[in-house]
Design an enzyme around this catalytic site. Sequence first.
Site, PDB file in Angstrom:
ATOM      1  N   SER A   1     -40.136  96.305  71.498  1.00 27.53           N
ATOM      2  CA  SER A   1     -40.742  97.109  72.565  1.00 27.53           C
ATOM      3  C   SER A   1     -40.435  96.442  73.901  1.00 27.53           C
ATOM      4  CB  SER A   1     -42.265  97.167  72.384  1.00 27.53           C
ATOM      5  OG  SER A   1     -42.878  97.715  73.537  1.00 27.53           O
TER       6      SER A   1
ATOM      7  N   TYR B   1     -50.025  92.799  71.031  1.00 28.12           N
ATOM      8  CA  TYR B   1     -48.913  93.667  70.610  1.00 28.12           C
ATOM      9  C   TYR B   1     -47.601  93.169  71.211  1.00 28.12           C
ATOM     10  CZ  TYR B   1     -45.910  97.846  70.668  1.00 28.12           C
ATOM     11  OH  TYR B   1     -44.848  98.728  70.547  1.00 28.12           O
TER      12      TYR B   1
HETATM   13  P1  NAP Z   1     -46.167 106.429  65.559  1.00 27.50           P
HETATM   14  O1  NAP Z   1     -45.776 107.783  66.028  1.00 27.50           O
HETATM   15  O2  NAP Z   1     -47.602 106.026  65.571  1.00 27.50           O
HETATM   16  O3  NAP Z   1     -45.592 106.227  64.080  1.00 27.50           O
HETATM   17  C1  NAP Z   1     -45.845 105.016  63.442  1.00 27.50           C
HETATM   18  C2  NAP Z   1     -45.293 105.081  62.033  1.00 27.50           C
HETATM   19  O4  NAP Z   1     -45.516 103.791  61.439  1.00 27.50           O
HETATM   20  C3  NAP Z   1     -45.975 106.103  61.159  1.00 27.50           C
HETATM   21  O5  NAP Z   1     -45.022 106.647  60.274  1.00 27.50           O
HETATM   22  C4  NAP Z   1     -46.985 105.258  60.373  1.00 27.50           C
HETATM   23  O6  NAP Z   1     -47.262 105.772  59.084  1.00 27.50           O
HETATM   24  C5  NAP Z   1     -46.214 103.975  60.224  1.00 27.50           C
HETATM   25  N1  NAP Z   1     -47.071 102.826  59.958  1.00 27.50           N
HETATM   26  C6  NAP Z   1     -48.044 102.297  60.724  1.00 27.50           C
HETATM   27  N2  NAP Z   1     -48.593 101.250  60.108  1.00 27.50           N
HETATM   28  C7  NAP Z   1     -47.947 101.111  58.923  1.00 27.50           C
HETATM   29  C8  NAP Z   1     -48.052 100.210  57.846  1.00 27.50           C
HETATM   30  N3  NAP Z   1     -48.963  99.228  57.842  1.00 27.50           N
HETATM   31  N4  NAP Z   1     -47.216 100.360  56.792  1.00 27.50           N
HETATM   32  C9  NAP Z   1     -46.286 101.350  56.770  1.00 27.50           C
HETATM   33  N5  NAP Z   1     -46.152 102.244  57.771  1.00 27.50           N
HETATM   34  C10 NAP Z   1     -46.967 102.119  58.829  1.00 27.50           C
HETATM   35  O7  NAP Z   1     -45.427 105.284  66.381  1.00 27.50           O
HETATM   36  P2  NAP Z   1     -44.028 105.254  67.163  1.00 27.50           P
HETATM   37  O8  NAP Z   1     -44.314 105.411  68.601  1.00 27.50           O
HETATM   38  O9  NAP Z   1     -43.041 106.144  66.503  1.00 27.50           O
HETATM   39  O10 NAP Z   1     -43.662 103.723  66.939  1.00 27.50           O
HETATM   40  C11 NAP Z   1     -42.637 103.300  66.054  1.00 27.50           C
HETATM   41  C12 NAP Z   1     -42.231 101.889  66.444  1.00 27.50           C
HETATM   42  O11 NAP Z   1     -41.762 101.911  67.792  1.00 27.50           O
HETATM   43  C13 NAP Z   1     -43.383 100.879  66.394  1.00 27.50           C
HETATM   44  O12 NAP Z   1     -42.899  99.654  65.899  1.00 27.50           O
HETATM   45  C14 NAP Z   1     -43.782 100.748  67.847  1.00 27.50           C
HETATM   46  O13 NAP Z   1     -44.371  99.507  68.123  1.00 27.50           O
HETATM   47  C15 NAP Z   1     -42.437 100.909  68.525  1.00 27.50           C
HETATM   48  N6  NAP Z   1     -42.521 101.309  69.932  1.00 27.50           N
HETATM   49  C16 NAP Z   1     -43.039 102.510  70.297  1.00 27.50           C
HETATM   50  C17 NAP Z   1     -43.107 102.834  71.649  1.00 27.50           C
HETATM   51  C18 NAP Z   1     -43.655 104.139  72.150  1.00 27.50           C
HETATM   52  O14 NAP Z   1     -43.867 104.285  73.367  1.00 27.50           O
HETATM   53  N7  NAP Z   1     -43.917 105.121  71.293  1.00 27.50           N
HETATM   54  C19 NAP Z   1     -42.638 101.927  72.604  1.00 27.50           C
HETATM   55  C20 NAP Z   1     -42.124 100.722  72.189  1.00 27.50           C
HETATM   56  C21 NAP Z   1     -42.061 100.422  70.844  1.00 27.50           C
HETATM   57  P3  NAP Z   1     -48.570 106.655  58.712  1.00 27.50           P
HETATM   58  O15 NAP Z   1     -48.859 107.501  59.897  1.00 27.50           O
HETATM   59  O16 NAP Z   1     -48.103 107.402  57.496  1.00 27.50           O
HETATM   60  O17 NAP Z   1     -49.682 105.706  58.436  1.00 27.50           O
END
Ligand code: NAP
Length: 245
Positions: free
Chosen positions: A140, A154
């Site tokens: 991130s 985080y």
């Molecule tokens: P999201 O929409 O909340 O999706 C998160 C995914 O991770 C869901 O499929 C969830 O599964 C899964 N997950 C969470 N905890 C888990 C666990 N303990 N075991 C297995 N699966 C798990 O989040 P996102 O924004 O797509 O984020 C994806 C990645 O990008 C993360 O690593 C996040 O830190 C990173 N990121 C996101 C952003 C942003 O602005 N969105 C920015 C920087 C980095 P379930 O829902 O089925 O539980």
Amino acid sequence: MSRPVLLITGASAGIGAACARLAAERYDIALNYRSDQAGAEAVKADCETQGARVILCRADVSKPEDITAMFAQIDAEFAGLDALINNAGIVGQTARVTDLSYARMREMFDVNVIGAILVAKEAVLRMQARSKGAIVNISSAAARLGSANTYVDYAASKAAIETFSKGLSDEVCAQGIRVNALRPGIIETGIHAKGGDPDRAARFASSVPMQRTGSPEEVAKGVLWLLSDEASYVTGTVLDVTGGR
Ligand code: NAP
């Protein structure tokens, strides 16, 4: 001809789901999720329309026994593992460091760091057997920015994943396995609402040099490029997909 096999953790929503949909044209997919069965089923169906064979792997990456079971399932269903997108991750509620609980920090690091390292370890064991593979760990922009007054824990977990990516790359790149990290910026997914701040992405859009948030699909394009042979000499690095932030 058989397709390469890709494991994506956290692919029931957001960035992981976008990666699955983009990868389905080329890869068969082991699609991990923790709890959102309906989301995972919907992503699976979309991928199958593109000819991908998809297996759903329900596993909480913070539980080592779940990771063991997930890889047993992959071993039973596929001939090997060619690529990994280590994407599953969580944020917490907005808080200052003085308000962070031990339980929250523990969960943050169990999911975002130890879970990701355990998954990478199992993937490398399989990739080493065939002297080829590619891994992208999702970091991130927070790893650079520190995220003061929001979620420093985080940010620190993502910095750990970047250091892990460099070290793992140095260990395995001579064996044909490339390891990189990618830093998304502010991306429109459900993660902000899960962290108790549904309007976060919209609120921060004006702080991005490009004056807008990013889409999960824009992140997925960077991830799939890093996995591809187009990035054959790229390893141990971090790609920013942040609109300049
Ligand atoms: P999201 O929409 O909340 O999706 C998160 C995914 O991770 C869901 O499929 C969830 O599964 C899964 N997950 C969470 N905890 C888990 C666990 N303990 N075991 C297995 N699966 C798990 O989040 P996102 O924004 O797509 O984020 C994806 C990645 O990008 C993360 O690593 C996040 O830190 C990173 N990121 C996101 C952003 C942003 O602005 N969105 C920015 C920087 C980095 P379930 O829902 O089925 O539980």
